[in-house]
Design a protein around this motif. Structure first.
Motif, mmCIF file in Angstrom:
data_model
loop_
_atom_site.group_PDB
_atom_site.id
_atom_site.type_symbol
_atom_site.label_atom_id
_atom_site.label_comp_id
_atom_site.label_asym_id
_atom_site.label_seq_id
_atom_site.Cartn_x
_atom_site.Cartn_y
_atom_site.Cartn_z
ATOM 1 N N GLN A 117 0.835 -1.206 0.000
ATOM 2 C CA GLN A 117 0.000 0.000 0.000
ATOM 3 C C GLN A 117 0.868 1.255 0.000
ATOM 4 O O GLN A 117 0.629 2.195 -0.760
ATOM 5 C CB GLN A 117 -0.913 -0.040 1.231
ATOM 6 C CG GLN A 117 -1.739 1.208 1.476
ATOM 7 C CD GLN A 117 -2.260 1.251 2.913
ATOM 8 O OE1 GLN A 117 -1.628 0.708 3.823
ATOM 9 N NE2 GLN A 117 -3.405 1.889 3.103
ATOM 10 N N HIS A 118 1.890 1.266 0.853
ATOM 11 C CA HIS A 118 2.788 2.418 0.924
ATOM 12 C C HIS A 118 3.531 2.593 -0.394
ATOM 13 O O HIS A 118 3.672 3.719 -0.903
ATOM 14 C CB HIS A 118 3.782 2.241 2.069
ATOM 15 C CG HIS A 118 4.703 3.408 2.258
ATOM 16 N ND1 HIS A 118 5.841 3.579 1.491
ATOM 17 C CD2 HIS A 118 4.658 4.462 3.112
ATOM 18 C CE1 HIS A 118 6.451 4.689 1.855
ATOM 19 N NE2 HIS A 118 5.759 5.234 2.845
ATOM 20 N N VAL A 128 -5.444 4.450 6.786
ATOM 21 C CA VAL A 128 -4.482 3.348 6.796
ATOM 22 C C VAL A 128 -5.138 2.057 6.316
ATOM 23 O O VAL A 128 -4.730 1.459 5.316
ATOM 24 C CB VAL A 128 -3.875 3.167 8.202
ATOM 25 C CG1 VAL A 128 -2.917 1.982 8.224
ATOM 26 C CG2 VAL A 128 -3.141 4.442 8.620
ATOM 27 N N HIS A 129 -6.172 1.607 6.994
ATOM 28 C CA HIS A 129 -6.881 0.397 6.570
ATOM 29 C C HIS A 129 -7.989 0.800 5.590
ATOM 30 O O HIS A 129 -9.179 0.654 5.874
ATOM 31 C CB HIS A 129 -7.424 -0.356 7.784
ATOM 32 C CG HIS A 129 -6.344 -0.900 8.661
ATOM 33 N ND1 HIS A 129 -6.035 -0.369 9.896
ATOM 34 C CD2 HIS A 129 -5.462 -1.916 8.461
ATOM 35 C CE1 HIS A 129 -5.024 -1.042 10.419
ATOM 36 N NE2 HIS A 129 -4.662 -1.987 9.575
ATOM 37 N N TYR A 134 -6.959 -3.070 1.628
ATOM 38 C CA TYR A 134 -7.670 -4.348 1.557
ATOM 39 C C TYR A 134 -7.621 -4.962 0.164
ATOM 40 O O TYR A 134 -7.693 -6.185 0.022
ATOM 41 C CB TYR A 134 -9.098 -4.207 2.084
ATOM 42 C CG TYR A 134 -9.125 -4.254 3.591
ATOM 43 C CD1 TYR A 134 -8.800 -5.427 4.267
ATOM 44 C CD2 TYR A 134 -9.405 -3.122 4.351
ATOM 45 C CE1 TYR A 134 -8.768 -5.478 5.653
ATOM 46 C CE2 TYR A 134 -9.371 -3.160 5.735
ATOM 47 C CZ TYR A 134 -9.057 -4.347 6.380
ATOM 48 O OH TYR A 134 -9.009 -4.400 7.757
ATOM 49 N N ALA A 135 -7.462 -4.153 -0.873
ATOM 50 C CA ALA A 135 -7.254 -4.713 -2.209
ATOM 51 C C ALA A 135 -5.935 -5.487 -2.244
ATOM 52 O O ALA A 135 -5.853 -6.590 -2.809
ATOM 53 C CB ALA A 135 -7.256 -3.607 -3.252
ATOM 54 N N LEU A 140 -3.274 -11.009 -1.802
ATOM 55 C CA LEU A 140 -2.330 -11.982 -1.249
ATOM 56 C C LEU A 140 -3.028 -13.287 -0.885
ATOM 57 O O LEU A 140 -2.419 -14.366 -0.946
ATOM 58 C CB LEU A 140 -1.620 -11.401 -0.025
ATOM 59 C CG LEU A 140 -0.688 -10.218 -0.302
ATOM 60 C CD1 LEU A 140 -0.154 -9.646 1.010
ATOM 61 C CD2 LEU A 140 0.469 -10.638 -1.208
ATOM 62 N N HIS A 141 -4.291 -13.198 -0.495
ATOM 63 C CA HIS A 141 -5.035 -14.416 -0.186
ATOM 64 C C HIS A 141 -5.585 -15.070 -1.450
ATOM 65 O O HIS A 141 -5.588 -16.301 -1.571
ATOM 66 C CB HIS A 141 -6.169 -14.103 0.789
ATOM 67 C CG HIS A 141 -5.719 -14.013 2.214
ATOM 68 N ND1 HIS A 141 -5.672 -15.105 3.052
ATOM 69 C CD2 HIS A 141 -5.263 -12.962 2.941
ATOM 70 C CE1 HIS A 141 -5.210 -14.733 4.248
ATOM 71 N NE2 HIS A 141 -4.953 -13.441 4.207
ATOM 72 N N GLN A 142 -6.019 -14.270 -2.384
ATOM 73 C CA GLN A 142 -6.640 -14.827 -3.590
ATOM 74 C C GLN A 142 -5.636 -15.482 -4.529
ATOM 75 O O GLN A 142 -5.976 -16.435 -5.239
ATOM 76 C CB GLN A 142 -7.417 -13.725 -4.320
ATOM 77 C CG GLN A 142 -8.650 -13.252 -3.561
ATOM 78 C CD GLN A 142 -9.210 -11.941 -4.089
ATOM 79 O OE1 GLN A 142 -8.696 -11.372 -5.051
ATOM 80 N NE2 GLN A 142 -10.276 -11.467 -3.467
#
Length: 232
Positions: A117-118, A128-129, A134-135, A140-142
Protein backbone atom coordinates in the motif's frame (compact mmCIF):
# COMPACT_ATOMS: atom_id res chain seq x y z
CA UNK A 1 12.85 -16.37 29.97
CA UNK A 2 9.64 -18.48 30.18
CA UNK A 3 9.38 -21.20 27.51
CA UNK A 4 6.34 -19.59 25.89
CA UNK A 5 8.14 -16.27 25.50
CA UNK A 6 11.20 -18.01 24.09
CA UNK A 7 9.07 -19.91 21.58
CA UNK A 8 7.23 -16.71 20.63
CA UNK A 9 10.51 -14.98 19.84
CA UNK A 10 11.69 -17.98 17.80
CA UNK A 11 8.41 -18.09 15.88
CA UNK A 12 8.84 -14.37 15.24
CA UNK A 13 12.18 -15.02 13.58
CA UNK A 14 10.50 -17.64 11.40
CA UNK A 15 7.81 -15.13 10.44
CA UNK A 16 10.59 -12.75 9.41
CA UNK A 17 12.21 -15.48 7.31
CA UNK A 18 8.90 -16.47 5.68
CA UNK A 19 8.16 -12.83 4.90
CA UNK A 20 11.51 -12.45 3.16
CA UNK A 21 11.45 -15.85 1.42
CA UNK A 22 7.89 -15.59 0.05
CA UNK A 23 6.44 -12.09 0.18
CA UNK A 24 9.56 -10.01 -0.44
CA UNK A 25 10.90 -12.42 -3.04
CA UNK A 26 7.71 -11.98 -5.06
CA UNK A 27 7.34 -8.22 -4.66
CA UNK A 28 10.89 -6.86 -4.47
CA UNK A 29 11.12 -6.03 -8.17
CA UNK A 30 7.79 -4.21 -8.20
CA UNK A 31 8.60 -2.31 -4.99
CA UNK A 32 11.92 -1.17 -6.42
CA UNK A 33 10.26 -0.03 -9.62
CA UNK A 34 8.17 2.28 -7.44
CA UNK A 35 11.17 3.39 -5.37
CA UNK A 36 14.60 2.36 -6.73
CA UNK A 37 16.89 0.79 -4.17
CA UNK A 38 14.21 0.34 -1.50
CA UNK A 39 15.08 -2.41 0.95
CA UNK A 40 13.37 -4.38 3.69
CA UNK A 41 14.44 -4.94 7.30
CA UNK A 42 12.60 -7.42 9.52
CA UNK A 43 12.83 -7.72 13.29
CA UNK A 44 11.15 -9.28 16.31
CA UNK A 45 10.17 -6.84 19.04
CA UNK A 46 9.71 -7.75 22.68
CA UNK A 47 6.18 -6.37 23.07
CA UNK A 48 2.77 -6.39 21.42
CA UNK A 49 3.60 -3.75 18.82
CA UNK A 50 3.47 -5.17 15.30
CA UNK A 51 3.76 -2.75 12.40
CA UNK A 52 5.18 -1.62 9.07
CA UNK A 53 7.11 1.64 8.74
CA UNK A 54 9.13 3.26 5.98
CA UNK A 55 12.28 5.27 6.64
CA UNK A 56 12.84 7.63 3.68
CA UNK A 57 16.33 8.56 4.89
CA UNK A 58 17.51 4.97 4.63
CA UNK A 59 15.07 4.12 1.81
CA UNK A 60 14.05 1.11 3.84
CA UNK A 61 10.83 -0.60 4.85
CA UNK A 62 10.72 -2.07 8.35
CA UNK A 63 8.33 -4.76 9.56
CA UNK A 64 8.31 -5.61 13.26
CA UNK A 65 6.55 -8.64 14.73
CA UNK A 66 5.97 -8.38 18.49
CA UNK A 67 6.79 -11.46 20.57
CA UNK A 68 3.95 -10.67 22.98
CA UNK A 69 1.59 -10.41 19.99
CA UNK A 70 2.65 -13.90 18.92
CA UNK A 71 2.09 -15.27 22.43
CA UNK A 72 -1.28 -13.51 22.64
CA UNK A 73 -2.46 -15.17 19.44
CA UNK A 74 -1.84 -18.58 21.00
CA UNK A 75 -4.63 -18.05 23.56
CA UNK A 76 -8.34 -17.76 22.64
CA UNK A 77 -9.05 -15.04 25.23
CA UNK A 78 -6.34 -12.74 23.88
CA UNK A 79 -6.52 -13.80 20.22
CA UNK A 80 -10.09 -12.55 19.96
CA UNK A 81 -9.27 -8.85 20.23
CA UNK A 82 -6.89 -8.65 17.26
CA UNK A 83 -7.82 -7.15 13.90
CA UNK A 84 -6.33 -10.21 12.20
CA UNK A 85 -8.94 -12.40 13.90
CA UNK A 86 -11.76 -10.15 12.67
CA UNK A 87 -10.29 -10.10 9.16
CA UNK A 88 -10.03 -13.89 8.95
CA UNK A 89 -13.61 -14.32 10.10
CA UNK A 90 -15.14 -11.31 8.36
CA UNK A 91 -13.38 -11.63 5.00
CA UNK A 92 -13.23 -15.41 4.86
CA UNK A 93 -9.45 -15.74 4.74
CA UNK A 94 -8.33 -19.36 5.17
CA UNK A 95 -11.97 -20.36 4.94
CA UNK A 96 -12.76 -18.25 7.99
CA UNK A 97 -10.86 -20.64 10.30
CA UNK A 98 -9.15 -18.88 13.21
CA UNK A 99 -6.14 -20.92 14.34
CA UNK A 100 -2.74 -19.92 15.68
CA UNK A 101 -1.07 -20.85 12.39
CA UNK A 102 -3.64 -18.96 10.32
CA UNK A 103 -3.38 -15.89 12.56
CA UNK A 104 0.41 -15.74 12.30
CA UNK A 105 0.49 -16.39 8.54
CA UNK A 106 -2.16 -13.73 8.07
CA UNK A 107 -0.20 -11.30 10.24
CA UNK A 108 2.71 -11.61 7.80
CA UNK A 109 0.33 -10.85 4.93
CA UNK A 110 -1.33 -7.98 6.80
CA UNK A 111 1.90 -6.14 7.49
CA UNK A 112 3.22 -6.80 3.99
CA UNK A 113 -0.01 -5.42 2.52
CA UNK A 114 0.87 -2.16 4.29
CA UNK A 115 4.26 -2.26 2.53
CA UNK A 116 2.51 -2.73 -0.84
CA UNK A 117 0.00 0.00 0.00
CA UNK A 118 2.79 2.42 0.92
CA UNK A 119 4.78 1.57 -2.20
CA UNK A 120 1.71 2.33 -4.34
CA UNK A 121 1.34 5.73 -2.65
CA UNK A 122 -2.01 4.81 -1.13
CA UNK A 123 -1.22 5.06 2.59
CA UNK A 124 -2.15 8.42 4.04
CA UNK A 125 -2.52 9.93 7.50
CA UNK A 126 -5.94 8.96 8.82
CA UNK A 127 -6.45 6.47 5.97
CA UNK A 128 -4.48 3.35 6.80
CA UNK A 129 -6.88 0.40 6.57
CA UNK A 130 -8.51 1.80 3.45
CA UNK A 131 -9.80 0.13 0.27
CA UNK A 132 -6.32 0.16 -1.28
CA UNK A 133 -4.94 -1.72 1.71
CA UNK A 134 -7.67 -4.35 1.56
CA UNK A 135 -7.25 -4.71 -2.21
CA UNK A 136 -3.60 -5.60 -1.56
CA UNK A 137 -4.45 -7.93 1.34
CA UNK A 138 -7.26 -9.66 -0.57
CA UNK A 139 -4.86 -10.18 -3.45
CA UNK A 140 -2.33 -11.98 -1.25
CA UNK A 141 -5.04 -14.42 -0.19
CA UNK A 142 -6.64 -14.83 -3.59
CA UNK A 143 -3.42 -15.54 -5.50
CA UNK A 144 -2.23 -18.26 -3.13
CA UNK A 145 0.53 -16.26 -1.44
CA UNK A 146 -1.09 -16.50 1.99
CA UNK A 147 -1.26 -20.29 1.68
CA UNK A 148 2.40 -20.36 0.62
CA UNK A 149 3.32 -18.31 3.70
CA UNK A 150 1.37 -20.71 5.92
CA UNK A 151 3.06 -23.78 4.41
CA UNK A 152 6.52 -22.22 4.56
CA UNK A 153 6.04 -21.14 8.17
CA UNK A 154 4.94 -24.66 9.08
CA UNK A 155 7.98 -26.17 7.39
CA UNK A 156 10.41 -23.78 9.06
CA UNK A 157 8.87 -24.53 12.46
CA UNK A 158 9.07 -28.30 11.92
CA UNK A 159 12.77 -28.02 11.11
CA UNK A 160 13.27 -26.60 14.62
CA UNK A 161 10.95 -29.10 16.27
CA UNK A 162 8.28 -26.46 16.93
CA UNK A 163 4.57 -26.95 16.45
CA UNK A 164 2.39 -24.02 15.43
CA UNK A 165 -1.15 -25.25 16.15
CA UNK A 166 -3.63 -25.23 13.29
CA UNK A 167 -6.68 -26.43 15.23
CA UNK A 168 -9.57 -23.99 15.40
CA UNK A 169 -9.41 -21.69 18.41
CA UNK A 170 -12.58 -21.71 20.49
CA UNK A 171 -12.99 -17.98 20.95
CA UNK A 172 -14.86 -16.70 24.01
CA UNK A 173 -18.43 -15.55 23.70
CA UNK A 174 -18.26 -11.73 23.41
CA UNK A 175 -21.36 -11.41 25.59
CA UNK A 176 -19.65 -13.35 28.39
CA UNK A 177 -16.49 -11.27 28.01
CA UNK A 178 -18.50 -8.04 28.26
CA UNK A 179 -19.93 -9.09 31.61
CA UNK A 180 -16.46 -8.81 33.16
CA UNK A 181 -16.42 -5.03 32.59
CA UNK A 182 -18.55 -2.20 33.90
CA UNK A 183 -18.70 1.54 33.39
CA UNK A 184 -16.46 3.14 36.00
CA UNK A 185 -13.87 0.34 36.11
CA UNK A 186 -10.27 1.56 36.13
CA UNK A 187 -8.22 -0.30 33.55
CA UNK A 188 -4.82 -0.20 31.87
CA UNK A 189 -3.86 -1.10 28.33
CA UNK A 190 -0.80 -0.85 26.13
CA UNK A 191 2.70 -1.62 27.35
CA UNK A 192 5.92 -0.02 28.46
CA UNK A 193 6.08 3.71 27.89
CA UNK A 194 2.89 3.44 25.81
CA UNK A 195 0.86 1.96 28.68
CA UNK A 196 -2.19 4.03 29.56
CA UNK A 197 -4.63 3.95 32.45
CA UNK A 198 -8.16 5.24 32.36
CA UNK A 199 -11.80 4.71 33.22
CA UNK A 200 -14.35 2.75 31.20
CA UNK A 201 -17.11 5.07 30.02
CA UNK A 202 -18.91 2.61 27.76
CA UNK A 203 -18.95 -1.15 27.26
CA UNK A 204 -19.38 -1.94 23.57
CA UNK A 205 -19.90 -5.26 21.79
CA UNK A 206 -16.20 -6.13 21.39
CA UNK A 207 -14.44 -3.15 22.94
CA UNK A 208 -14.66 -0.71 25.80
CA UNK A 209 -14.47 3.05 25.46
CA UNK A 210 -11.83 4.18 27.94
CA UNK A 211 -11.29 7.81 28.96
CA UNK A 212 -7.67 8.66 29.73
CA UNK A 213 -6.79 11.92 31.46
CA UNK A 214 -3.44 13.43 30.57
CA UNK A 215 -2.71 16.71 32.29
CA UNK A 216 -5.66 18.97 31.42
CA UNK A 217 -6.90 16.96 28.47
CA UNK A 218 -9.06 13.86 28.11
CA UNK A 219 -8.66 11.25 25.39
CA UNK A 220 -10.99 8.38 24.51
CA UNK A 221 -9.79 5.02 23.22
CA UNK A 222 -11.70 1.99 21.96
CA UNK A 223 -9.83 -0.93 23.51
CA UNK A 224 -10.51 -4.63 22.71
CA UNK A 225 -11.89 -6.42 25.75
CA UNK A 226 -9.04 -8.93 25.90
CA UNK A 227 -6.34 -6.26 25.90
CA UNK A 228 -7.40 -4.51 29.12
CA UNK A 229 -6.24 -5.19 32.68
CA UNK A 230 -8.35 -4.17 35.65
CA UNK A 231 -6.60 -1.94 38.16
CA UNK A 232 -7.23 -2.07 41.90
Amino acid sequence: MPQQSSNAYTIGTLMCQATRDILWAQAEGWVQQKRPGAGLALRVGSGLATYHRFDPRQNQHLITYGARMIAAKHEPATAQGWLSTREIRGRGYFGGQVSVLNLLAHTCCHEFAHLLQHSAGQRHYGSVHNRHFYAALDGLHQNGTALAIREHLTGLAHELGLDIPNSTLLLPDPAAARRHWQVGDTVSFGEGRHEKQGEITRVNRKTCTVMVRQQSRCFRYRVPLALMTRQA
